[in-house]
Design an enzyme around this catalytic site. Structure first.
Site, PDB file in Angstrom:
ATOM      1  CE  LYS A   2     -44.244 -34.804 -67.339  1.00 55.22           C
ATOM      2  NZ  LYS A   2     -43.123 -34.895 -68.761  1.00 55.22           N
TER       3      LYS A   2
ATOM      4  CG  ASN B 151     -39.601 -27.592 -66.994  1.00 54.69           C
ATOM      5  OD1 ASN B 151     -40.540 -28.009 -67.126  1.00 54.69           O
ATOM      6  ND2 ASN B 151     -38.810 -27.713 -65.590  1.00 54.69           N
TER       7      ASN B 151
ATOM      8  CB  SER C  56     -46.058 -26.025 -56.159  1.00 52.57           C
ATOM      9  OG  SER C  56     -46.074 -27.062 -55.959  1.00 52.57           O
ATOM     10  CB  CYS C  57     -47.375 -26.636 -62.105  1.00 52.45           C
ATOM     11  SG  CYS C  57     -46.344 -26.671 -64.073  1.00 52.45           S
TER      12      CYS C  57
ATOM     13  CE  LYS D 175     -41.981 -30.101 -55.914  1.00 50.16           C
ATOM     14  NZ  LYS D 175     -42.264 -31.235 -57.777  1.00 50.16           N
TER      15      LYS D 175
ATOM     16  CG  ASN E  40     -43.316 -27.171 -58.566  1.00 50.41           C
ATOM     17  OD1 ASN E  40     -41.804 -26.924 -59.754  1.00 50.41           O
ATOM     18  ND2 ASN E  40     -43.508 -27.699 -58.422  1.00 50.41           N
ATOM     19  CB  THR E  41     -39.325 -24.369 -60.827  1.00 53.51           C
ATOM     20  OG1 THR E  41     -40.610 -24.942 -61.491  1.00 53.51           O
ATOM     21  CG2 THR E  41     -38.978 -26.044 -61.531  1.00 53.51           C
TER      22      THR E  41
ATOM     23  CB  CYS F  64      -4.929 -12.815 -62.655  1.00 50.25           C
ATOM     24  SG  CYS F  64      -6.073 -12.333 -60.681  1.00 50.25           S
TER      25      CYS F  64
ATOM     26  CB  CYS G 242      -7.523 -10.129 -54.875  1.00 44.87           C
ATOM     27  SG  CYS G 242      -5.984  -9.905 -55.539  1.00 44.87           S
TER      28      CYS G 242
ATOM     29  CB  CYS H 172      -9.971  -4.480 -52.425  1.00 48.58           C
ATOM     30  SG  CYS H 172     -10.067  -3.533 -51.329  1.00 48.58           S
TER      31      CYS H 172
ATOM     32  CB  CYS I 137      -8.330 -15.222 -54.882  1.00 50.52           C
ATOM     33  SG  CYS I 137      -6.761 -15.974 -55.326  1.00 50.52           S
TER      34      CYS I 137
END
Length: 401
Positions: free
Chosen positions: A49, A80, A141-142, A180, A207-208, A351, A354, A358, A390
């Site tokens: 970390k 986070n 990059s955080c 990073k 990163n995130t 069902c 599709c 379409c 589908c």
């Protein structure tokens, strides 16, 4: 004589890993004991970390996570707003040395972040190298909390600052240097080039992704709600894999630099995709938080089995195999046409999904009468939408006449 079983050993620049799986910097590497346990389970490496100077105050809020789940509580996306390591530099120097004594065959990467003062970056790099870290990862990059202080993505979104920080650290350390990168940019290539220009040996991406997970419609509080308020956080989990794959492949096609792929990796298949897109190894965080560090066993076994099935002798033999197939839209073939076929009619539950898809999002090529679905081949444009909506896998796309 049977062919030898494929090797999972991964070479990433000057680093060699027993397998291509590392714990990414984050909650799963918040302590030395967590890293030791991961190594015992079979992870080849770990990134601590992010370590910061004692002058940088790190205070987390509660709660600091939010999740987007499917109907079965499976993870789709994760947010986070947790900050960096709350543990001191002396704690980490002692733990780095101890972990390396306990697991000399595993690769331990120290993630660091300092203030905009270059001297602080250099001092911290010297400290973790002296403690025995095998490599140093620069966290530029955080996307949350730290950019407000002028660091994290506030550096990573500016190539000139990336180059400056990387070059400064390169001047004071001989350890392999990883940068990073943040996905929160219009084009990742200027940032990647700047890191390489500054002396990076390896790039890790991504990163995130900065996000807002959602709004509670009962209270109108954003999530995660901290005393009724929130902020933009870092998005991870399976939903970000396509973003990570795109950026890894872009860098791999343009720069001859070793890469570690990050983002949405929760199964061996995800790792194999990143490697085929140009990564030499991968880092995993959110999946470990959700499923536990023991997922490494299935990842190693699954990847090894895949390599054997495809007759790849090693992880390196898979690296970049998909890159030649990724290009511009203009270069894609217009001579190949596929149409929708009811290949498994016995599965059809009538069902009507599709038909609806379409009709409202396609070319009105599908109809249903007396609970029987029919596809009008002449009207089918080959977009493939019906095959995805589908739920029973009845419809497949096959070459047209």
């Amino acid at each position: 004589m049977p062919a030898p079983y494929p090797s999972l050993e991964a070479t990433v620049g000057p680093l060699t890993f027993e397998n291509p799986f590392l714990l990414a910097s984050g909650p799963p590497t918040a302590s030395g004991e967590q890293i030791r346990r991961a190594f015992r389970l079979g992870w080849a490496g770990a990134v601590t970390k992010t370590i910061t100077p004692g002058t940088m105050e790190i205070r987390d809020v509660s709660p600091r996570f939010a999740a987007w789940k499917d109907e079965r509580s499976g993870l789709l996306g994760f947010e986070n707003i947790e900050l960096l390591s709350r543990r001191s530099v002396p704690y980490w120097t002692a733990e780095i040395a101890a972990i390396k004594r306990d697991h000399p065959d595993r690769v331990l990467v120290a993630s660091i972040m300092a203030s905009p003062d270059i001297d602080e970056w250099q001092a911290l790099a010297r400290i973790v190298e002296a403690a025995g870290a095998d490599a140093i990862e620069l966290n530029v990059s955080c996307p949350h909390g730290m950019p407000e202080r002028g660091v994290g993505a506030a550096i990573g979104q500016h190539p000139d600052l990336i180059r400056e920080v990387t070059r400064a650290v390169r001047q004071v350390t001989a350890a392999p240097l990883i940068v990073k990168l943040t996905p929160n940019v219009t084009d990742i290539m200027p940032a990647a080039r700047a890191a390489v220009d500054g002396g990076a040996d390896i790039l890790s991406a991504i990163n995130t992704v900065q996000c807002l997970m959602g709004i509670d419609l009962e209270t109108l509080e954003p999530r995660p709600s901290v005393a009724g308020s929130s902020t933009y956080g870092g998005y991870s989990g399976p939903a970000v894999k396509p973003i990570g794959l795109r950026m890894i492949s872009q860098i791999a096609r343009e720069l001859p630099v070793p890469l570690m792929g990050i983002g949405g990796i929760s199964r061996w298949q995800d790792a194999a995709e990143y490697i085929a897109a140009g990564a030499s190894a991968v880092q995993v965080c959110t999946a470990v938080m959700w499923e536990g560090a023991g997922i490494i066993r299935a990842m190693n076994a699954g990847l090894s089995g895949y390599l054997a099935e495809k007759r790849f002798p090693s992880v390196g033999a898979l690296r970049g195999r998909a890159l030649s197939r990724i290009g511009t839209h203009a270069a894609l073939s217009r001579s190949v046409h596929r149409i929708a076929i009811r290949q498994f009619p016995e599965r059809c539950a009538s069902c009507g999904r599709c038909v609806t898809a379409c009709r409202d999002g396609g070319y009105r090529a599908i109809s249903i009468a007396d609970r029987q679905v029919a596809i009008e081949k002449e009207r089918c444009d080959g977009c493939g939408l019906c095959s995805y909506v589908c739920p029973e896998g009845v419809i497949v796309m096959l070459p047209g006449a």
